[in-house]
Motif scaffolding. Structure first.
Motif, short mmCIF file in Angstrom:
data_model
loop_
_atom_site.label_atom_id
_atom_site.label_comp_id
_atom_site.label_asym_id
_atom_site.label_seq_id
_atom_site.Cartn_x
_atom_site.Cartn_y
_atom_site.Cartn_z
N UNK A 36 68.80 42.48 75.59
CA UNK A 36 69.28 42.00 76.88
C UNK A 36 70.05 40.71 76.59
N UNK A 37 70.99 40.36 77.41
CA UNK A 37 71.84 39.19 77.18
C UNK A 37 71.05 37.90 77.36
N UNK A 38 70.51 37.39 76.26
CA UNK A 38 69.71 36.15 76.31
C UNK A 38 70.18 35.21 75.20
N UNK A 39 70.25 33.94 75.50
CA UNK A 39 70.67 32.95 74.53
C UNK A 39 69.73 32.92 73.32
N UNK A 40 70.31 32.81 72.16
CA UNK A 40 69.57 32.61 70.92
C UNK A 40 68.72 33.81 70.50
N UNK A 41 69.12 35.01 70.87
CA UNK A 41 68.38 36.21 70.45
C UNK A 41 69.03 36.75 69.16
N UNK A 42 68.91 35.94 68.08
CA UNK A 42 69.43 36.37 66.77
C UNK A 42 68.78 37.68 66.35
N UNK A 43 69.47 38.38 65.46
CA UNK A 43 68.92 39.61 64.90
C UNK A 43 67.95 39.32 63.77
N UNK A 44 68.50 39.00 62.58
CA UNK A 44 67.69 38.73 61.39
C UNK A 44 68.05 37.34 60.88
N UNK A 45 67.05 36.48 60.72
CA UNK A 45 67.26 35.12 60.21
C UNK A 45 66.56 34.98 58.86
N UNK A 46 67.33 34.57 57.86
CA UNK A 46 66.83 34.39 56.50
C UNK A 46 66.86 32.89 56.21
N UNK A 47 65.68 32.27 56.06
CA UNK A 47 65.56 30.83 55.87
C UNK A 47 64.84 30.56 54.55
N UNK A 48 65.50 29.91 53.62
CA UNK A 48 64.87 29.55 52.34
C UNK A 48 64.11 30.71 51.71
N UNK A 49 64.72 31.88 51.74
CA UNK A 49 64.09 33.11 51.26
C UNK A 49 64.91 33.70 50.14
N UNK A 50 64.24 34.32 49.17
CA UNK A 50 64.95 34.88 48.01
C UNK A 50 64.65 36.36 47.82
N UNK A 51 65.59 37.02 47.13
CA UNK A 51 65.49 38.44 46.81
C UNK A 51 65.32 39.27 48.08
N UNK A 52 66.37 39.26 48.91
CA UNK A 52 66.37 39.96 50.20
C UNK A 52 67.38 41.12 50.13
N UNK A 53 66.97 42.27 50.60
CA UNK A 53 67.89 43.41 50.71
C UNK A 53 67.82 43.95 52.13
N UNK A 54 68.96 43.94 52.82
CA UNK A 54 69.08 44.47 54.18
C UNK A 54 70.06 45.63 54.10
N UNK A 55 69.65 46.81 54.57
CA UNK A 55 70.55 47.97 54.49
C UNK A 55 70.36 48.91 55.67
N UNK A 56 71.45 49.60 56.00
CA UNK A 56 71.44 50.70 56.97
C UNK A 56 70.86 50.30 58.34
N UNK A 57 71.16 49.10 58.79
CA UNK A 57 70.65 48.61 60.07
C UNK A 57 71.74 48.68 61.13
N UNK A 58 71.32 48.82 62.39
CA UNK A 58 72.22 48.87 63.53
C UNK A 58 71.78 47.78 64.50
N UNK A 59 72.50 46.63 64.48
CA UNK A 59 72.11 45.47 65.25
C UNK A 59 73.11 45.20 66.36
N UNK A 60 72.65 45.22 67.60
CA UNK A 60 73.46 44.81 68.75
C UNK A 60 72.65 43.74 69.46
N UNK A 61 72.93 42.48 69.08
CA UNK A 61 72.17 41.35 69.59
C UNK A 61 73.13 40.38 70.27
N UNK A 62 72.58 39.39 70.96
CA UNK A 62 73.44 38.52 71.75
C UNK A 62 73.66 37.16 71.12
#
Length: 165
Positions: A133-159
């Motif tokens: 829904x249209x809401x402020x600050x509704x990030x999808x995926x947040x990576x903070x000080x993180x290592x060895x991350x793999x993101x694949x085949x995702x469908x993100x519709x965020x605001x």
């Protein structure tokens, strides 16, 4: 832990090491729409210092952001910051965790940042869908000080940010 098909109203949950929360097709978890069910800025799902855990399956997690955002909007707010005291914290937050898998789930209407990895390692996010829904600050995926991350085949519709590093 297997969640079978059905609708479930949930309060905040803490993930533990070596647990797979598996949402079967038709399983729908709905965040409590009652703000007092959350401690100040409490997240719906969280884990800290955990390892080897996952959230998998073809089920759904509903953050129910419209329960907080619509009444706030109807009051004619003067600034965006006033929303923060009117909604729970982030939807899913993992801090200082290792070997995490989030696979196949669908996430709807996060009230804030959706999927946060903070100071984690060995993270896999695969095949998830997000719709907000249209809401402020509704990030999808947040990576903070993180290592060895793999993101694949995702469908993100965020605001806000889809993937934020």
């Amino acid at each position: 832990m297997i969640v079978p098909a059905g609708d479930y109203l949930i309060a905040p949950l803490v993930m533990k090491s070596r647990v797979n929360l598996h949402l079967e097709p038709g399983a729908r978890l709905f965040a409590s729409p009652i703000l007092k069910d959350y401690s100040e800025n409490e997240n719906l799902f969280s884990a800290e210092d955990a390892e080897d855990f996952s959230i998998t399956g073809a089920g759904e997690i509903h953050g129910q952001s419209q329960n907080w955002v619509i009444p706030w909007m109807n009051e004619g707010p003067k600034d965006w910051g006033s929303l923060n005291s009117r909604r729970p914290g982030k939807l899913i937050v993992f801090r200082n965790c290792r070997r995490i898998l989030v696979d196949g789930i669908r996430i709807y209407n996060s009230p804030n940042w959706t999927l946060v990895f903070d100071s984690c390692s060995n993270v896999r996010v695969r095949g998830i869908t997000m719709r907000h829904f249209d809401v402020i600050n509704a990030d999808g995926i947040d990576i903070v000080d993180t290592e060895n991350v793999k993101i694949s085949d995702c469908d993100l519709h965020v605001t806000d940010d889809g993937i934020c590093l």
